[in-house]
Design a protein around this motif. Structure first.
Motif, PDB file in Angstrom:
ATOM      1  N   MET B 140       0.820  -1.215   0.000  1.00 36.12           N
ATOM      2  CA  MET B 140       0.000   0.000   0.000  1.00 36.12           C
ATOM      3  C   MET B 140       0.850   1.260   0.000  1.00 36.12           C
ATOM      4  N   GLN B 141       2.017   1.177   0.642  1.00 36.33           N
ATOM      5  CA  GLN B 141       2.856   2.372   0.773  1.00 36.33           C
ATOM      6  C   GLN B 141       3.145   3.014  -0.574  1.00 36.33           C
ATOM      7  N   VAL B 142       3.209   2.179  -1.616  1.00 34.62           N
ATOM      8  CA  VAL B 142       3.564   2.702  -2.929  1.00 34.62           C
ATOM      9  C   VAL B 142       2.489   3.662  -3.440  1.00 34.62           C
ATOM     10  N   ALA B 143       1.247   3.439  -3.041  1.00 32.60           N
ATOM     11  CA  ALA B 143       0.170   4.249  -3.607  1.00 32.60           C
ATOM     12  C   ALA B 143      -0.341   5.325  -2.643  1.00 32.60           C
ATOM     13  N   LEU B 144       0.035   5.215  -1.371  1.00 31.78           N
ATOM     14  CA  LEU B 144      -0.648   6.040  -0.359  1.00 31.78           C
ATOM     15  C   LEU B 144      -0.506   7.545  -0.566  1.00 31.78           C
ATOM     16  N   ILE B 145       0.716   8.008  -0.759  1.00 37.38           N
ATOM     17  CA  ILE B 145       0.933   9.462  -0.781  1.00 37.38           C
ATOM     18  C   ILE B 145       0.265  10.112  -2.001  1.00 37.38           C
ATOM     19  N   PRO B 146       0.479   9.573  -3.224  1.00 39.49           N
ATOM     20  CA  PRO B 146      -0.231  10.169  -4.369  1.00 39.49           C
ATOM     21  C   PRO B 146      -1.743  10.112  -4.190  1.00 39.49           C
ATOM     22  N   LEU B 147      -2.227   9.042  -3.572  1.00 43.69           N
ATOM     23  CA  LEU B 147      -3.663   8.916  -3.342  1.00 43.69           C
ATOM     24  C   LEU B 147      -4.145  10.023  -2.416  1.00 43.69           C
ATOM     25  N   LEU B 148      -3.380  10.251  -1.351  1.00 44.65           N
ATOM     26  CA  LEU B 148      -3.729  11.321  -0.424  1.00 44.65           C
ATOM     27  C   LEU B 148      -3.773  12.656  -1.153  1.00 44.65           C
ATOM     28  N   THR B 255      -2.842   7.713   7.587  1.00 41.69           N
ATOM     29  CA  THR B 255      -2.422   8.528   6.448  1.00 41.69           C
ATOM     30  C   THR B 255      -3.495   9.538   6.065  1.00 41.69           C
TER      31      THR B 255
END
Lengths: 721, 318
Positions: B140-148, B255
């Motif tokens: 999940m870490q790979v997608a979390l920040i752009p998703l946020l 997050t």
């Protein structure tokens, strides 16, 4: 994963056999009813009934809207077989409305009829402006973000309505009219009309400075490319060429100019009209489909309707963000400058990631030598058992040989991981320890539980229970087990209480002697058992391990060196606790214990099902051939459940690589316990370093990539066989 | 006399030997006790007063001397009270507001896709299915920040080879709201859900689908009238799995919701906050943690069979 598919057999027949009908629903309804009641009471008490109602309403609205979309999509596809023209028309309405919405939503075009009111956006809010000169200036040259336009409901709806009607009618004509000339005429008329309308209402700042020649050349290049694709696939040459031309013209008109906003009105008209005309021709050109083509089309269309929600979600929530992370990992901390692999280099060179400066400590570590001795012993046992049994040079797999080889390697790795430190090493250590321990313990408990008879499922439920507890909750639970209090007070953590108790025992008089006697008696029994088993040639590996452990306990107790205490300056004995969470490097192991506690249940359940699936005839045949328990396990059961071991191990690797909650809650990554996932969180949210944060996320992805590739490979193999 | 002694000693050794060969069975119960003890200690301590928790271990519970007017539910009273700054009750509602839609939405979406992968014949079905399922192990870490950031400011497409940006999704101001968490959970759950449901739906008898098609039912009707009712057990398995997963999640919630409205944070975040507050409220942590674990434990013990089936049918969840 194909191996899991194979294991589905028994699970699925059970799905069908006793389904949810037996007692399942009753408990389920009771449960849901109870939870709802609890929820209502809780929200009433906190005065949040309103919020609860609002949540329920939004959930229902979202679900109803999604259901309507899905059903609408299916009804639309169903129209294709009834009336091709109506299907095209309806699809056109949807596409046209969406296109109109995007155009207007991006402030690319002005309103058609509605009175526009302009607002200047400031950081604090929006201010209406009336000065027409200022508006003109802002619209034409300033950053579009500065100016928004408020026009009321009509202003937002008119573009989608116009788009829907125009595209809908043109698309309907392209499906319903049988004459190609008529279809193309309608297409040209509506395409031109829409293009002129858009060009007329286009904001000045969007006018491209582009010549007709550029657009035409781009269109020809695109047409050639499309035509080549058509020739390569031997179908729809002209349609592909037309589509290629449309794409080429769009790209030529809108991507070649250095900047927008300097072009003439004529240039804008060309830039919109030429792609539109080509697109209209592409849609209008083909004749109506034959019955078989139509059936093919409906099938593909329903696949799209069924898959679109899932694939859309995956694209927006997973794939696109993942690609963006790959990209931002190459940018600096504010994602402004391209820095290449600097973030990765920084991570690699950081001693917090890998610190091998004290690797020679390894040779001073007891674990190193114990591991080596065990590996050697395992090798010796394997070779000598084969020699005694068959007079052959080879390696016999017994619980003794395999067990001590395995344990030796495991302990040896501990020596390595305690001397070379850092975040990367911690992650590796977590993977090795948790995966091995959970798999071995899960398999052991599954085998043991097989013999528990009636109580099997009860025992398994208790082992499995931690799976239901959150990692946060589990960390809290274990925090209380690991608690170390001032030695002048009672210990409240069970582990430290036992440890100090042991220390007192090894300093005491008679109690120590009694315990020593009991332990010696046990050791004698264990040694006798070994002797008996050796005579009857059954495995005595387990008892050897027990004997060694007992011997160690006896020696430690005899030397008064067991348990938690230290000697004061005046020779007095002071109790001493273990700081389970703070004392590096073994605090890492105590955090791993928490995950092992959770994941053993998972491994056990999977293994239990796999063992039950081993055909009884195989075991019987082995028994008739004179196989002992060892041979049964290593030569019959283990090969049978090997695919399951693969599934469990790969699943665990993926889980452990991402471990975050436990470290975050237990130590916050302090005391030398940092792991990648926690580092990611700290870099992203505490240090606000997007570049390094993304780089860490990419590293986590790279660690699980082999597992992913392995799974895909397995699935493809499963499909072909 | 002399003959009897060795015989007796032999029988003692015999007994010792036999009890030692019985090691496996009681070893199982040793495991059970070790595995249960931590949870049990938390449960016992959650009923003890602050002083008792601090002065002795949970095993001394029967020697407790309670202060005047102490009731065993006092810790729970405080943790669940409305005045409490710890606000566990609000968090329980928030957790449900996250877990329920995060369970229902992926079930629906995934079952559509699972049906399409299993029973609609289209080109590139297998590669697409494998690609979808391969997403299961993506961290999940790979997608979390752009998703946020999408939730913070909408989705914008920067056109390649030019610096022009097109807004595809306007800023819906989802950051810090329950929906940001729900949408994230939905996205991350889909690969596993599709895999699990596909395993089941693809094994429904093909003759059934064939006869429906002969009767003139299209895919929509086959799915609604036939496949959906038949796959209820698999849907239930996934539902339990996903409910526990979302109820127990910390990473996504932390997050999407940190720094926002404290009223919407779920129980896991609340407990982490409580745990950070050393010493003073540590005695409430036991009750808080147990209140958090209560819902999943009830779900788990009453619906364990479905949970285990879900696990067996799709044991590749990351």
């Amino acid at each position: 994963m194909s191996d899991t598919l194979e294991h589905q057999g028994p699970a699925h027949t059970r799905f069908d056999a006793d389904g949810p009908r037996r007692a399942g629903p009753a408990i389920g309804y009771l449960l849901i009813g109870g939870l709802v009641a609890l929820l209502v009471i809780a929200s009433y008490r906190t005065g949040q009934l309103g919020r609860l109602g609002w949540i329920a309403v939004t959930i229902i609205a979202v679900l109803a809207g999604s259901a309507a979309l899905f059903i609408g999509g299916n009804k639309l596809v169903a129209q294709a077989t009834v009336s091709w023209g109506r299907f095209r028309g309806l699809t056109g309405v949807v596409i046209g409305a969406a296109a109109g919405g995007v155009l207007r939503g991006n402030q690319s075009v002005r309103a058609i009829l509605a009175q526009e009111q302009d607002f200047l956006v400031r950081e604090t809010g929006t201010t209406p402006i009336d000065d027409t000169g200022l508006i003109e200036l802002l619209t034409d040259f300033a950053d579009p973000e500065l100016l928004t336009v408020g026009t009321g409901l009509l202003g937002h709806a008119e573009w989608p309505i116009v788009g829907g009607v125009v595209v809908g009618v043109a698309a309907w004509a392209s499906g319903a009219l049988t004459s190609r000339l008529a279809r193309c005429s309608v297409g040209v008329v509506f395409g031109l009309g829409a293009a002129l309308l858009i060009a007329d209402r286009l904001q000045f700042r969007n006018r491209p400075d582009v010549s007709l020649n550029t657009i035409l050349i781009a269109a020809i290049v695109g047409a050639a490319a499309g035509g080549l694709v058509g020739i390569a696939t031997r179908r729809h040459h002209l349609e592909r060429a037309l589509l290629g031309a449309a794409v080429g013209a769009t790209a030529g008109a809108w991507l070649t100019p250095e900047m927008l906003g300097t072009g003439s009105a004529r240039a804008a008209q060309f830039a919109i009209a030429i792609p539109m005309l080509l697109l209209a021709l592409r849609v209008a050109w083909p004749h109506a489909r034959s019955a078989s083509q139509l059936a093919n089309f409906t099938r593909r269309a329903s696949a799209v309707v069924f898959l679109a929600p899932a694939l859309g979600f995956l694209a927006v929530n997973l794939i696109i963000p993942a690609i963006r992370t790959l990209y931002t990992s190459l940018l600096d901390r504010e994602s402004e400058q391209f820095v290449g692999l600097d973030n990765f280099r920084e991570l690699w060179n950081d001693p917090a990631s890998i610190d091998a400066s004290e690797w020679t400590n390894m040779f001073g570590s007891q674990l190193f030598w114990i591991g080596l001795v065990l590996v050697g012993a395992g090798f010796l046992v394997g070779v000598s058992v084969r020699w005694i049994r068959d007079r052959q040079v080879g390696f016999e797999r017994t619980s003794g040989s395999i067990g001590s080889l395995f344990l030796g390697a495991f302990i040896f790795l501990f020596a390595v991981f305690t001397s070379i430190r850092g975040t990367f090493i911690n992650n590796l250590w977590w993977v090795v320890t948790v995966v091995t321990a959970s798999t071995v313990l899960g398999l052991t408990i599954a085998v043991l539980a097989e013999r528990a008879g009636r109580l099997e499922s009860t025992a398994k439920a208790f082992i499995f229970m931690p799976m239901a507890i959150s990692m946060v909750g589990a960390s809290i639970i274990w925090r209380f087990q690991y608690q170390a209090r001032n030695v002048t007070k009672n210990q409240t953590g069970v582990l430290n209480a036992l440890w100090i108790e042991l220390g007192e025992l090894s300093q005491s008089g008679t109690a120590r002697v009694v315990v020593l006697l009991v332990l010696s008696l046990l050791l004698a029994g264990s040694l006798l058992t070994i002797a008996r088993r050796a005579r009857s040639r059954t495995s005595f590996a387990g008892f050897t391990a027990v004997s060694i452990a007992l011997l160690w306990l006896i020696v430690e107790l005899y030397q008064r060196s067991l348990g938690g205490f230290t000697t004061g300056p005046n020779g007095e004995i002071i109790a001493e606790t273990v700081l389970f969470r703070e004392h590096a490097p073994f605090n890492n192991v105590f955090l791993m214990v928490i995950l092992i506690w959770i994941q053993t249940g998972f491994a056990m359940v999977i293994f239990s099902a796999a063992i039950k699936a081993v055909p009884g005839e195989l075991l019987e045949a082995a028994l008739i051939d004179g196989a002992d328990t060892n041979q049964q396990f290593f030569q019959v059961v283990l090969p049978q459940i090997m695919p399951t071991v693969g599934v469990v191990v790969t699943t665990l690797i993926v889980t452990v690589t991402k471990v975050f909650d436990i470290v975050k809650v237990s130590t916050g990554g302090n005391f030398d316990t940092n792991v990648l996932a926690n580092d990611f969180f700290t870099e992203s949210f505490s240090f606000l370093n997007r570049g390094v944060g993304s780089a860490i996320a990419v590293l986590i992805l790279l660690t699980v990539a082999p597992v992913m590739i392995f799974n895909v490979w397995q699935m493809q193999r499963g499909d072909s066989s | 006399m002399t003959a009897r002694v060795p015989r007796r000693s032999a029988s003692v050794i015999d007994k010792l030997y036999r009890s030692l060969t019985n090691v496996p069975l009681w070893a199982l119960w040793v495991f059970v006790v070790i595995w249960t003890l931590p949870t049990l200690s938390l449960l016992v301590n959650s009923f003890r007063s602050r002083d008792n928790q601090r002065n002795s271990g949970f095993w001394r519970v029967f020697g407790d001397e309670n202060p005047e007017g102490f009731s065993v539910f006092d810790n729970y009273e405080v943790v669940l009270s409305t005045e409490s700054t710890n606000g566990m009750l609000q968090s329980l509602i928030s957790s449900l507001a996250i877990a329920v839609p995060s369970t229902i939405i992926p079930i629906a979406i995934a079952s559509f896709a699972a049906y399409a992968f299993a029973w609609i014949d289209f080109k590139g079905r297998k590669p697409l299915f494998i690609a979808t399922v391969a997403l299961m192990s993506i961290p999940m870490q790979v997608a979390l920040i752009p998703l946020l950031r999408t939730y913070l400011g909408g989705a914008h497409l920067t056109l390649p080879f030019s610096n022009r940006t097109l807004s595809l999704v306007p800023d819906l101001d989802l950051a810090g709201s329950t929906w940001a968490v729900v949408l994230s959970h939905t996205g991350f759950a889909l690969p596993f859900a599709i895999f699990l449901l596909h395993n089941y739906i693809s094994q429904l008898p093909g003759e059934l689908m064939e006869s429906a098609r002969v009767d003139g039912a299209d895919h929509f009707h086959t799915y609604m009238k036939l496949v959906l009712p038949l796959s209820v057990p698999a849907l239930a398995s996934f539902a339990i799995f996903q409910f526990l997963w979302t109820w127990n999640d910390y990473l996504i919630a932390a997050t999407m919701l940190s720094g926002g409205d404290p009223d919407v944070i779920p129980t896991t975040m609340r407990i982490v906050n409580l745990a950070g507050d050393f010493g003073r409220t540590e005695h409430l942590l036991t009750a808080g943690a147990f209140a958090q674990a209560f819902v999943p434990l009830v779900v788990f013990f009453s619906l364990q069979r479905y949970f285990v089936r879900g696990l067996l049918a799709g044991s590749v969840k990351g």
